[in-house]
Design a protein around this motif. Structure first.
Motif, PDB file in Angstrom:
ATOM      1  N   ARG A  92       0.793  -1.271  -0.003  1.00 29.74           N
ATOM      2  CA  ARG A  92      -0.038  -0.090  -0.040  1.00 29.74           C
ATOM      3  C   ARG A  92       1.136   1.139   0.151  1.00 29.74           C
ATOM      4  O   ARG A  92       0.464   2.311  -0.685  1.00 29.74           O
ATOM      5  CB  ARG A  92      -0.760   0.142   1.328  1.00 29.74           C
TER       6      ARG A  92
ATOM      7  N   ALA B 145      -8.614   2.888  -3.439  1.00 34.06           N
ATOM      8  CA  ALA B 145      -7.155   2.645  -2.928  1.00 34.06           C
ATOM      9  C   ALA B 145      -6.662   1.319  -3.333  1.00 34.06           C
ATOM     10  O   ALA B 145      -7.397   0.341  -3.274  1.00 34.06           O
ATOM     11  CB  ALA B 145      -7.529   2.332  -1.340  1.00 34.06           C
TER      12      ALA B 145
ATOM     13  N   ILE C 287       1.125   4.892  -2.224  1.00 32.53           N
ATOM     14  CA  ILE C 287       0.805   6.182  -1.463  1.00 32.53           C
ATOM     15  C   ILE C 287       2.339   6.911  -1.640  1.00 32.53           C
ATOM     16  O   ILE C 287       2.051   8.203  -2.029  1.00 32.53           O
ATOM     17  CB  ILE C 287       0.577   5.906   0.155  1.00 32.53           C
TER      18      ILE C 287
ATOM     19  N   TYR D  43      -7.904  -1.732  -1.681  1.00 33.83           N
ATOM     20  CA  TYR D  43      -6.919  -2.265  -0.366  1.00 33.83           C
ATOM     21  C   TYR D  43      -7.628  -3.185   0.426  1.00 33.83           C
ATOM     22  O   TYR D  43      -7.222  -4.101   0.789  1.00 33.83           O
ATOM     23  CB  TYR D  43      -6.239  -0.976  -0.094  1.00 33.83           C
TER      24      TYR D  43
END
Length: 389
Positions: A288, A306, A292, A344
Motif C-alpha cells: 500500500r 485505494a 501512496i 486495498y
C-alpha cells in the motif's frame, strides 16, 4: 487480471498474437509457417507459458519470509547505500572475492524500515534480508528458506489453470545448480535470488498468484478460466465454486531446513510452520505504501480507488539480446513488471503486466495495470447504474 478471492481469471492477454479467424477452418500453410518462425512466438500464451526473470515483484516472497523468520523486525531500520559489497564464497573455507551488488537507485535510500523497503523496492534492503550483512543482519533468510516461502506463494510449480502451455518457472537451490551448471552455490547467488534475479524464473500468472495470495490474507485460490459448465440446453451442470489451494497462515507449508546451503536444501522431517497473519498484514501495508509514497505513487496519484502493489525491473540476457550485443556487464536490458490489487481493504481485482524489454516497471508496466484497474471499476459503476431502478 484475477479476482483474488475466487481465483477467477477476469482477463488474460498475450501479445504478439495471431488472427483467430484465420485458424478457424483451413489454416493457410504460409500463415502458419510465418507464425512458427516468428521469434516473438505468437502461438505461445506468454501469460502462462513463458519462464521469465521475475525481478523485484519477487521481493514479496523475500519480504514474507524474512519477517516471518525474524530476520528483521517491522520497525528495524537498515542502512541502504547505493551498493552492497560482500565477499562472495563458494564453500565454507573459501577466502572469496569482493563483489558489488548495486541498488537500482544510484543515490541509495539512506535508511529504510520494512515498509520503506517494500515501498521503495530497495535492492540493498532486500539483499540484506536474503543474504544477511555483518552485524546489521547477522543471518539472512538464505536460499533454502527463501525457496519454501516462494513456493508457498505459488512459484516453482504448475498453477494448474488447465492450459497446455503452462510452465512452472524455477526456484533454484544448491543441488539444482550443482546438477545443472556443475558448480557450487555461492553467497552471491543467494543475494541476487532475493531480488528475483539470477536463476529465479516465473510466469506472469505465478507473479499474479503471489500478489493475490497476499491480497487475500494468505489464501491462495486455484486460478481458473472456467466459471461454470452448461449442457446443450443451457442448464448449469457444474456451478462455479471457488477452490482454496492452500492457506499460508494455516496449512503448515513452510518447510524448515538443516543449515546445509553448500550441499543442498535438506528438509527437517516433520518440521513445518505457518506464516503469521500479522506478517501478511505488514506486507500488505508495504505494498500500500508503494502506491501512496513509493514506486507507484506517481502513476496512481489520480486513482480514487485505494490500491496496493509492487513494481519490478528485471534484467535479462537472452539469445535475442545477445545477438544484438545488448548484454553488457553492468548494463543489461530489462523487462518491465508491475502487479497491483484493489480496493486495498476489500480486494476485487489483482492485475499483473509484463512488458518484454520494456525497461522500468514503474513507468512502463504500471500504466497498464492502472488503466486495467480503472476500467474495471468504471465498468462496475456503469453496471450498477444500469441495474438501479
Amino acid at each position: 487480471a484475477m479476482n483474488p478471492k475466487t481465483g477467477e481469471i477476469l482477463a488474460m492477454v498475450s501479445y504478439p498474437t495471431y488472427e483467430n479467424n484465420r485458424m478457424a477452418r483451413l489454416i493457410p500453410a504460409y500463415y502458419y509457417e510465418q507464425l512458427i518462425q516468428d521469434p516473438a512466438n505468437p502461438l505461445l500464451n506468454h501469460a502462462v507459458g513463458d519462464n521469465l526473470p521475475a525481478g523485484s515483484v519477487f521481493k514479496i516472497s523475500t519480504a514474507v519470509g524474512a519477517l516471518n523468520e525474524g530476520v528483521v523486525t517491522p520497525d528495524q531500520v537498515l542502512s541502504t547505500p547505493p551498493e552492497l559489497v560482500i565477499t562472495e564464497k563458494y564453500y565454507a573455507n573459501d577466502p572469496g572475492k569482493e563483489r558489488s551488488f548495486p541498488d537500482w537507485n544510484p543515490a541509495g535510500f539512506g535508511h529504510l524500515d520494512f515498509l520503506g523497503g517494500i515501498a521503495n523496492s530497495s535492492n540493498v534492503y532486500f539483499y540484506k534480508l536474503g543474504g544477511g550483512y555483518k552485524d546489521e543482519v547477522p543471518e539472512g533468510l538464505g536460499i533454502c528458506r527463501l525457496g519454501t516461502y516462494a513456493r508457498a506463494l505459488g512459484y516453482g510449480d504448475y498453477p494448474g489453470i488447465g492450459l497446455p502451455d503452462e510452465e512452472k518457472g524455477l526456484i533454484p537451490d544448491p543441488k539444482w545448480k550443482r546438477i545443472t551448471h556443475g558448480e557450487g552455490w555461492s553467497t552471491g547467488d543467494t543475494y541476487i535470488s532475493s531480488v528475483g534475479q539470477g536463476y529465479v524464473l516465473a510466469t506472469p500468472l505465478q507473479v499474479l498468484m503471489s500478489a493475490a495470495t497476499i491480497a487475500n490474507d494468505g489464501k491462495l485460490m486455484q486460478p481458473t478460466l472456467i466459471r461454470e459448465i452448461l449442457d446443450s440446453d443451457g442448464n448449469v451442470v457444474q456451478p462455479f465454486e471457488p477452490k482454496v489451494k492452500w492457506d499460508i497462515t494455516k496449512d503448515n507449508l513452510i518447510q524448515e531446513y538443516y543449515d546445509t546451503t553448500v550441499r543442498g536444501c535438506e528438509p527437517i522431517e516433520g518440521k513445518t510452520k505457518n506464516v503469521e497473519e500479522w506478517v501478511v498484514k505488514k506486507v500488505q501495508e508495504g505494498m500500500r505504501q508503494a502506491v501512496i509514497q513509493g514506486t507507484l505513487a506517481k502513476e496512481f496519484s489520480q486513482v480514487d480507488i485505494a490500491a496496493a502493489g509492487k513494481t519490478g525491473t528485471a534484467e535479462y540476457c537472452d539469445k535475442y539480446a545477445n545477438a544484438k550485443n545488448l548484454c553488457i556487464p553492468g548494463s543489461w536490458p530489462s523487462h518491465a513488471w508491475t502487479v497491483a490489487y484493489a480496493p486495498y481493504e476489500d480486494p476485487e481485482i489483482a492485475v499483473v503486466a509484463f512488458v518484454y524489454n520494456g525497461g522500468e516497471g514503474a513507468s512502463v508496466a504500471a500504466p497498464i495495470v492502472r488503466q486495467v484497474i480503472q476500467a474495471y471499476f468504471e465498468l462496475k459503476t456503469i453496471d450498477i447504474t444500469l441495474e438501479t431502478p
